[in-house]
Design a protein around this motif. Structure first.
Motif, mmCIF file in Angstrom:
data_model
loop_
_atom_site.group_PDB
_atom_site.id
_atom_site.type_symbol
_atom_site.label_atom_id
_atom_site.label_comp_id
_atom_site.label_asym_id
_atom_site.label_seq_id
_atom_site.Cartn_x
_atom_site.Cartn_y
_atom_site.Cartn_z
ATOM 1 N N GLU A 58 18.053 -8.975 25.851
ATOM 2 C CA GLU A 58 17.365 -8.472 27.037
ATOM 3 C C GLU A 58 18.342 -7.864 28.033
ATOM 4 N N SER A 61 19.251 -4.480 26.685
ATOM 5 C CA SER A 61 18.170 -3.522 26.880
ATOM 6 C C SER A 61 18.127 -3.036 28.319
ATOM 7 N N TYR A 526 12.644 -5.032 28.506
ATOM 8 C CA TYR A 526 13.726 -6.023 28.446
ATOM 9 C C TYR A 526 13.313 -7.423 28.873
#
Length: 568
Positions: A58, A61, A526
């Protein structure tokens, strides 16, 4: 004679016209045989890459969302395995993928009979720079540089709203290449390059700007002199290191410059005209492949008083005066917080905290080795700051162009000939934005824009909302729908191969909506997809019997959701 030299004066064409259109050799040596060494054991296999944690994926991202035009899932995994800092450093080291070579290739192909569907030379001239921008943006490996150059293009604005810049393809291609080249260079070099670039000379009218003639009652044009201070360097008011306004004894903001300062800087920017072959002051046929050239006979030679009382002595050369003026602006204490805030807004958040701005400004002032203006260090500081990685907060509305490019890049775009071309006129007409097509030097939106209602009441800025209306929201939903369900990805005409997207990776997850949304959440939001949005998407798609269509509808709904539109 070049193509540019042959161009007549053209008026802008209508949208309707444009839319229709090492192996080593073995040898033996003499002498007795030497026993062969015993075979060595094979090297141990390389360790398998460590699978990143969900939190690492995450974070990767989010880094990609802030620093690129969008990436596929595999790139996110790569960022997570490398680590955002190491990945950024590798991106910083990639050379620029320039636009002008592709523009020249397209025009050369056209001259040799390619794209016969385009029957007007001027149409190809206008389209070539747009085709090049989109192909580079969809395919270039220097992901961060391309994104930062776009951010810079919204600060140091020139636009094809000027006819000359529209019909001369090298004008905006070379200007954008300057932004690419200097994206990780030094701000001083960037500013001087912008001063001398002929596209800026046309856009803000300091090309062929001549010294005063009191007898004829003519004086230097002040347009660029004003905007180089207001928009490109120091802003309207004196700032503290954290971007807050300095106030006088009466509690009023302190102006950074006045009309006298504008007139003095206007004298600096006299004597410039087009460079290259046949250079001469007053030349009207542009040359956009070379910096502007100084013609001292037309330059104001008297002394000039710049900011903070600095005086430029009389009888210097024009280029010496320009260097002194650039240094004067470059060393002004406003530049770090002023430019830092604008870049944070373009890349990370519309409302950076004063502490965030101050940290970035400190990096501008000193990159850690005593260098001022190091943009590589500034971009690194912006993207790796704790506030850039924090969850929640005010965030920012994604720009229409960035939403569109993210969608295209995330789904492995391809075409029959490998070129990913787009005109962009359809997007410009329905979303009110296209690169290098701002309606004015003030960009598509103001960094101070506060839409009426809750955002303004909270004292927050939301620049991108200035081009967001009920109509553009619906139009964005249509753009996404056309690309996902209608295979209408770009508006490049029949002269160019269609661009297609590949949804197979996601269609394979269509039988497991939770797994599909987990993947979409990672790539596009994300890990910030809300439970409410997730539930709404599942409710709207679980009854669709066909797996691939179920997946595509889920993709569509996520990409038009507020969770995606507003990056937190």
């Amino acid at each position: 004679m070049t193509r540019d030299d042959l161009l007549p004066r053209w008026t802008a064409l209508t949208l309707a016209l444009l839319l229709t259109a090492g192996c080593g050799g073995g040898g033996s040596s003499g002498g007795s045989a030497v026993p062969a060494p015993p075979p060595s054991s094979a090297p141990p296999p390389a360790p398998a890459p460590v699978q990143p944690t969900q939190a690492e994926l995450e974070a990767a991202s989010k880094t990609a969302a802030q620093s690129t035009f969008g990436v596929e899932y595999d790139e996110i995994v790569g960022i997570a395995q490398t680590g955002p800092q190491a990945w950024l450093d590798a991106q910083f080291d990639l050379p620029p993928t320039y636009h002008l070579p592709l523009v020249d290739e397209l025009l050369n192909n056209y001259d040799n009979g390619a794209y016969p569907e385009i029957t007007e030379d001027v149409v190809m001239l206008i389209l070539s720079k747009r085709l090049a921008w989109w192909h580079r943006t969809f395919t270039a490996p220097d992901l961060v540089r391309q994104r930062v150059a776009f951010a810079l293009s919204e600060i140091f604005v020139v636009a094809d709203s000027t006819d000359v810049l529209n019909v001369y393809p090298a004008a905006l291609a070379t200007y954008y290449d300057l932004l690419l080249e200097q994206a990780f260079g030094n701000y001083r070099d960037l500013l001087e390059g912008i001063v001398l670039h002929p596209a800026m000379g046309v856009f803000l009218s300091h090309v062929n700007n001549r010294k005063a003639d009191p007898v004829a009652n003519t004086f230097p044009d002040e347009n660029f002199a004003r905007e180089v201070m207001q928009l490109f360097s120091i802003g309207l008011f004196e700032l503290n290191a954290d971007g807050s306004l300095q106030l006088d004894g009466a509690g009023n903001p302190v102006p950074t410059y006045d009309n006298v300062d504008i007139r003095e800087f206007a004298k600096i920017f006299t004597g410039l005209s087009y460079g290259g072959p046949a250079a001469a002051f007053g030349r009207t046929t542009p040359d956009f492949r070379n910096p502007m050239q100084m013609f001292d006979a037309f330059h104001e030679t008297g002394p000039k008083t710049l900011l903070n009382g600095q005086t430029v002595p009389a009888n210097q050369s024009g280029l010496q005066d320009i260097a002194a003026a650039v240094d004067n602006l470059f060393n002004h204490p406003n530049v770090g917080p002023f430019l830092g805030r604008l870049l944070i807004q373009r890349l990370v958040t519309s409302n950076p905290s004063p502490a965030y701005i101050e940290r970035v400004a400190a990096t501008f002032n000193d990159n850690g080795t005593g260098v001022r203006g190091d943009l590589r260090a500034v971009i690194r500081a912006i993207l790796l700051d704790p506030e850039a990685g924090a969850s929640g907060g005010e965030g920012k509305l994604r720009e229409p162009i960035v939403r569109y490019t993210h969608m295209v890049r995330a789904f492995n775009p391809s075409s029959a000939d490998g070129f990913l071309f787009n005109y962009g006129y359809y997007l410009q007409s329905v979303l009110r934005q296209h690169p290098l097509s701002s309606p004015s030097v003030f960009n598509f939106f103001s960094p101070e824009h506060r839409p009426a209602g809750a955002i303004a009441d909270a004292g927050l800025a939301a620049p991108e909302f200035q081009i967001t209306t009920a109509t553009t929201v619906v139009n964005m939903a249509n753009v996404v729908d056309f690309a996902i369900n209608g295979d209408f990805v770009t508006d490049a005409g029949e002269a160019f191969a269609d661009v297609t997207l590949d949804f197979s990776e996601y269609e394979a997850l269509g039988d497991d909506l939770d797994a599909l949304l987990d993947r979409l959440d990672l790539v596009f939001t994300y890990g910030q997809l809300s439970d409410a949005t997730r539930s709404a998407i599942i409710s709207a798609t679980e009854g669709i019997p066909e797996t691939a269509q179920r997946a595509r509808n889920a993709i569509y709904l996520l990409l038009i959701s507020p969770d995606y539109a507003v990056r937190r």
